[in-house]
Enzyme design. Structure first.
Site, PDB file in Angstrom:
ATOM      1  N   ARG A   1      48.044  45.743  43.459  1.00  6.78           N
ATOM      2  CA  ARG A   1      48.233  44.318  43.180  1.00  6.78           C
ATOM      3  C   ARG A   1      47.473  43.884  41.941  1.00  6.78           C
ATOM      4  O   ARG A   1      47.965  43.092  41.133  1.00  6.78           O
ATOM      5  CB  ARG A   1      47.780  43.481  44.379  1.00  6.78           C
ATOM      6  CG  ARG A   1      48.706  43.518  45.575  1.00  6.78           C
ATOM      7  CD  ARG A   1      48.794  44.876  46.255  1.00  6.78           C
ATOM      8  NE  ARG A   1      47.538  45.374  46.792  1.00  6.78           N
ATOM      9  CZ  ARG A   1      47.310  46.624  47.161  1.00  6.78           C
ATOM     10  NH1 ARG A   1      48.229  47.568  47.024  1.00  6.78           N
ATOM     11  NH2 ARG A   1      46.145  46.996  47.646  1.00  6.78           N
TER      12      ARG A   1
ATOM     13  N   CYS B   1      45.331  40.848  52.884  1.00  3.02           N
ATOM     14  CA  CYS B   1      44.933  41.089  51.488  1.00  3.02           C
ATOM     15  C   CYS B   1      45.054  39.773  50.735  1.00  3.02           C
ATOM     16  O   CYS B   1      46.141  39.187  50.685  1.00  3.02           O
ATOM     17  CB  CYS B   1      45.849  42.124  50.846  1.00  3.02           C
ATOM     18  SG  CYS B   1      45.615  42.307  49.062  1.00  3.02           S
TER      19      CYS B   1
ATOM     20  N   THR C   1      44.621  39.200  47.384  1.00  4.65           N
ATOM     21  CA  THR C   1      45.275  39.298  46.079  1.00  4.65           C
ATOM     22  C   THR C   1      46.795  39.302  46.204  1.00  4.65           C
ATOM     23  O   THR C   1      47.499  38.688  45.389  1.00  4.65           O
ATOM     24  CB  THR C   1      44.793  40.569  45.351  1.00  4.65           C
ATOM     25  OG1 THR C   1      43.361  40.529  45.284  1.00  4.65           O
ATOM     26  CG2 THR C   1      45.351  40.640  43.944  1.00  4.65           C
ATOM     27  N   ALA C   2      47.302  39.968  47.236  1.00  6.59           N
ATOM     28  CA  ALA C   2      48.756  40.047  47.421  1.00  6.59           C
ATOM     29  C   ALA C   2      49.375  38.676  47.666  1.00  6.59           C
ATOM     30  O   ALA C   2      50.603  38.515  47.545  1.00  6.59           O
ATOM     31  CB  ALA C   2      49.085  40.995  48.573  1.00  6.59           C
TER      32      ALA C   2
ATOM     33  N   LYS D   1      37.006  50.775  48.638  1.00  6.19           N
ATOM     34  CA  LYS D   1      38.360  51.271  48.905  1.00  6.19           C
ATOM     35  C   LYS D   1      38.378  52.807  48.954  1.00  6.19           C
ATOM     36  O   LYS D   1      39.206  53.396  49.632  1.00  6.19           O
ATOM     37  CB  LYS D   1      39.351  50.787  47.835  1.00  6.19           C
ATOM     38  CG  LYS D   1      39.812  49.332  48.014  1.00  6.19           C
ATOM     39  CD  LYS D   1      40.783  48.947  46.901  1.00  6.19           C
ATOM     40  CE  LYS D   1      41.254  47.490  47.009  1.00  6.19           C
ATOM     41  NZ  LYS D   1      42.224  47.269  48.081  1.00  6.19           N
TER      42      LYS D   1
ATOM     43  N   CYS E   1      38.198  38.485  49.467  1.00 13.15           N
ATOM     44  CA  CYS E   1      38.716  39.841  49.282  1.00 13.15           C
ATOM     45  C   CYS E   1      38.413  40.552  50.586  1.00 13.15           C
ATOM     46  O   CYS E   1      37.268  40.518  51.066  1.00 13.15           O
ATOM     47  CB  CYS E   1      38.015  40.531  48.102  1.00 13.15           C
ATOM     48  SG  CYS E   1      38.470  42.278  47.950  1.00 13.15           S
TER      49      CYS E   1
END
Lengths: 238, 238
Positions: free
Chosen positions: A49, A83, A85-86, A164, A195
């Protein structure tokens, strides 16, 4: 009967597992059968993303829409996405489905408003920051915000990618905490952990102001909405 | 491309979340995109497996088959089920789908054989014990086993339901550990943790013999099978 929650996940997988675990822990239950039905599509093959928002890669939009449609088809009554950002593509997703989509950004911004803080500090991944997801949500609600400067953001983002990659150790914990404290030093009276990797290494006890975790906010809201229909139907039956 | 793993879950939900988390942690990955795609149907509304085996309740079989078919339809290339007891119906499930079903019982029994222990101690929920799932799997492999007596089993089962109710505290930990040690005292040279709730409160460091955890065994096997096709295809391409 409560509603079935669909989770668009894999963005990343550990954050999805964290979301799922918190959803279970926050559900009032005396045994298995009191829990909510949850359908998860944890699809780590969805294009990055942050890269897409930066114009460096394939758009994840068709993959997110496919996941949403698949979950609806499989029986989900409402959708969430683990998520932040998505959520840049949340309107595309919501438009593609006939069931409600609960926005992590909107729910978290609403929770930040309820904190009463005059200025909200934002911790978010590059993509969410570039797309100004929380900035615009707070602007729309008339609330001041501040965020990391570009250099600090680069360091913060390196830590997110470290998490991650599976490392949630002391080094990365200290780094994320330092960035959180820097926002408080600059005047933030509450923080949005915007986040889903952040709560893997930072919790409310680590900072002296309210920490509004997007994961927790969405978990609580998803449970409330999923159980709402149950309560309503119970009242109608009574 | 690796294969997509489908998980029949919700039996219970916390054990499903534990399985998912361990699957992610055990997948070799430098970032999100190295992870496997996972589809989960966590359906706590599936009737109680232990009650059904005891003849006290509705059969979960149609619900398990429906979950399996739903996951296959949603794109799963192989299926696993994060519950030992529900494997009483594994043949019905496997017969209903066209994709492989990896049996937690068979994989765990095979792992117990590899431990080399002459006698295997069994910790399993009432249903798995009544249905003699591990007993028959080990009989078929010609390996001796022993298990808790009826009184100890009642106490063990109370602890399992306590865990399902969300309490994984010191009391329940000590109880489960005491039952594990009692099997070792009686001659078990390895233990099968044949209930997905057990690893929530007991790990290998708690006992002086090999602890073969059904969750870990199936996690490792599912990852290997899901990645096998990837490696094979890479070789073909090379």
């Amino acid at each position: 009967m409560s509603r079935t929650i669909g989770i668009i996940g894999g963005l990343g997988p550990a954050a999805t597992a964290d979301f799922f675990k918190k959803l279970i822990a926050a559900t009032p239950a005396k045994g298995d059968s009191d829990h909510l039905r949850v359908l998860i599509d944890s699809n780590p093959r969805i294009p990055d993303r942050n890269d897409a928002i930066a114009g460096r890669g394939e758009s994840p939009a068709p993959h997110l829409v496919a996941a949403a449609l698949g979950l609806e088809r499989a029986g989900a009554d409402l959708l969430v996405m683990a998520c932040n950002t998505a959520h840049h593509w949340q309107d595309v997703i919501a438009a593609a489905i006939t069931i409600p989509f609960l926005s992590m950004i909107d729910e978290t911004a609403d929770a930040a408003m309820r904190s009463g803080a005059a200025t909200i500090g934002l911790l978010a991944a590059d993509g969410a920051r570039s797309a100004a997801l929380y900035e615009r949500a707070l602007d729309a609600r008339g609330r001041a915000w501040l965020r990391l400067d570009d250099a600090a953001q680069r360091d913060f983002m390196a830590a997110i990618y470290t998490i991650k990659a599976g490392d949630a150790g002391d080094g990365v914990r200290a780094g994320i905490r330092a960035h959180a404290l820097s926002l408080i030093d600059r005047g933030a009276a509450a923080l949005i952990a915007g986040c889903t990797e952040i709560p893997l290494v930072l919790d409310a006890n680590d900072v002296p102001v309210p920490l509004i975790e997007s994961t927790d906010v969405l978990v609580r809201r998803a449970i409330a909405v999923a159980r709402q229909s149950q309560r309503r139907r119970s009242c109608e039956a009574a």
